[in-house]
Design a protein around this motif. Structure first.
Motif, short mmCIF file in Angstrom:
data_model
loop_
_atom_site.label_atom_id
_atom_site.label_comp_id
_atom_site.label_asym_id
_atom_site.label_seq_id
_atom_site.Cartn_x
_atom_site.Cartn_y
_atom_site.Cartn_z
N GLY A 89 0.18 -2.84 -5.31
CA GLY A 89 -0.69 -2.82 -6.76
C GLY A 89 -0.73 -4.36 -6.28
O GLY A 89 0.01 -4.83 -5.61
N GLU A 90 -1.13 -4.98 -7.74
CA GLU A 90 -1.93 -6.22 -7.96
C GLU A 90 -0.55 -6.64 -7.91
O GLU A 90 0.13 -6.25 -8.98
CB GLU A 90 -2.55 -6.30 -9.03
CG GLU A 90 -4.08 -6.25 -8.20
CD GLU A 90 -4.69 -6.93 -7.65
OE1 GLU A 90 -4.07 -8.55 -7.45
OE2 GLU A 90 -5.96 -6.41 -7.29
N ARG A 101 -7.55 3.02 -4.89
CA ARG A 101 -7.47 2.70 -6.61
C ARG A 101 -6.15 2.75 -7.13
O ARG A 101 -6.24 1.69 -7.96
CB ARG A 101 -8.88 3.02 -7.10
CG ARG A 101 -10.06 2.93 -6.51
CD ARG A 101 -11.97 3.17 -6.94
NE ARG A 101 -12.68 2.87 -6.03
CZ ARG A 101 -13.14 3.81 -5.55
NH1 ARG A 101 -13.08 5.17 -4.91
NH2 ARG A 101 -14.29 3.34 -4.77
N TRP A 102 -5.97 4.35 -7.32
CA TRP A 102 -4.59 4.60 -8.30
C TRP A 102 -3.31 4.09 -7.74
O TRP A 102 -3.29 2.86 -8.84
CB TRP A 102 -4.41 5.83 -8.26
CG TRP A 102 -5.30 6.81 -8.76
CD1 TRP A 102 -6.58 5.66 -9.11
CD2 TRP A 102 -4.97 7.53 -9.60
NE1 TRP A 102 -7.59 7.32 -10.00
CE2 TRP A 102 -5.61 7.92 -9.81
CE3 TRP A 102 -3.97 8.89 -9.93
CZ2 TRP A 102 -6.82 9.75 -11.19
CZ3 TRP A 102 -4.41 9.99 -10.57
CH2 TRP A 102 -5.63 10.06 -10.84
N HIS A 160 -4.69 -0.49 -9.14
CA HIS A 160 -3.52 -0.29 -10.50
C HIS A 160 -1.79 -0.51 -10.52
O HIS A 160 -1.50 -0.19 -11.99
CB HIS A 160 -4.41 0.70 -11.33
CG HIS A 160 -5.48 0.21 -11.66
ND1 HIS A 160 -6.07 -0.98 -12.47
CD2 HIS A 160 -7.03 0.32 -11.00
CE1 HIS A 160 -7.80 -1.02 -12.00
NE2 HIS A 160 -8.19 0.15 -11.63
#
Length: 309
Positions: free
Chosen positions: A171-172, A230-231, A234
């Motif tokens: 994740g970011e 993508r999940w 996030h």
């Protein structure tokens, strides 16, 4: 019996009604009904049962349709081979790929194939379940299969294209993004975005977790590699996917692992493969495999600087 009758029966089975099959085939509805009745009369069996939801193949109908599909595909291949000249390929090519493998390489090769042979019709299936891929291969439905394992020996010609390295997607702002590679043991306690239980991708992840004595907390299960990326981006959890399956724009969140996790990439051609299959095989061999080094922070920075220059 004729190939046209086979095609009509397959269309009825696919669409669930004579009316929809006729629309698909661009013929009059009475023509489809007549062909199906004639086929059942000649065979002496009922191929379809009428239900509240439409026409459904009977038990004997399903068995017949499996063989009819093989016959129709064989006829298409025979026409394509007979009409293939020095400068053109025509007909239909049926390709299947194991979910997550060749996500970048296969479209690139197919695009070049279509540029060279614009009259060649290509249909591609992406299949998560390796058992289903093997079943389709044994039935002779497919012309070319991209997978980590091939069908039993003798049922196809298999070639090793290379290896696909897996990357972990974070994740970011994740603490491990500072590293060039992520040690698998450092993922202890992380929640995971996983895949359908019968998929090859989840099989790889299960092996990795077991081999490194990691007890996963499953945050979610998804059916597509791009969705998992993508999940994970996030912050729902981390995930593990083939390097080529990371969508553009998410490369900065992907890191190779230590120890390296990789999978063979094999291509299987049906026995008696024609010129279209071999043309695609040649193009796939020209693609680059095993590219996870490009996800390291230094490589990403260098790529951006090169683009700016």
């Amino acid at each position: 019996m004729t190939l046209r009758q086979y095609e009509y029966a397959l269309a009825v089975a696919e669409q669930g009604s004579v009316t929809a099959a006729a629309e698909l085939l661009h013929v009059a509805q009475p023509s489809v009904s007549q062909q199906i009745r004639g086929l059942e009369r000649e065979l002496g069996v009922q191929l379809f049962a009428r239900t509240p939801t439409g026409l459904v193949p009977t038990v004997v109908g399903r068995a017949f349709l499996r063989e009819a599909e093989i016959a129709v595909n064989a006829a298409r291949r025979a026409r394509a081979t007979a009409r293939a000249g020095a400068d053109e390929l025509v007909g239909e090519l049926l390709v299947a790929a194991q979910l997550g493998l060749g996500t970048r390489q296969l479209p690139s090769a197919l695009a070049e194939l279509r540029r060279r042979f614009p009259r060649l019709e290509v249909t591609v299936f992406e299949e998560p379940n390796p058992a289903e891929l093997e079943r389709m291969g044994r039935r002779g439905v497919l012309d070319l299969v991209l997978a980590a394992k091939t069908c039993e020996e003798g049922s196809a010609e298999a070639y090793h294209l290379g290896d696909e390295e897996f990357v972990v997607v974070l994740g970011e702002g994740h603490r491990l993004l500072a590293a060039d590679r992520v040690e698998l043991r450092e993922l202890a306690g992380e929640p995971w975005v996983r895949f359908d239980r019968d998929s090859a991708l989840d099989g790889v992840l299960r092996d990795v977790l077991r081999d490194h004595e990691l007890t996963p907390a499953t945050a979610a299960r998804v059916s597509q590699a791009a969705t998992a990326v993508r999940w994970a981006a996030h912050g729902l959890g981390v995930t593990l996917v083939p390097a080529s399956a990371v969508p553009p724009g998410y490369e900065h969140l992907a890191r190779p692992t230590f120890p390296v996790v990789s999978q063979r990439v094999l291509v299987a051609l049906r026995i008696g493969a024609g010129p279209a299959e071999r043309a695609l095989l040649d193009l796939l061999r020209q693609e680059t495999w095993h590219k996870s080094a490009s996800f390291a922070p230094g490589a990403l920075t260098a790529a951006k600087e090169a683009g700016a220059a």
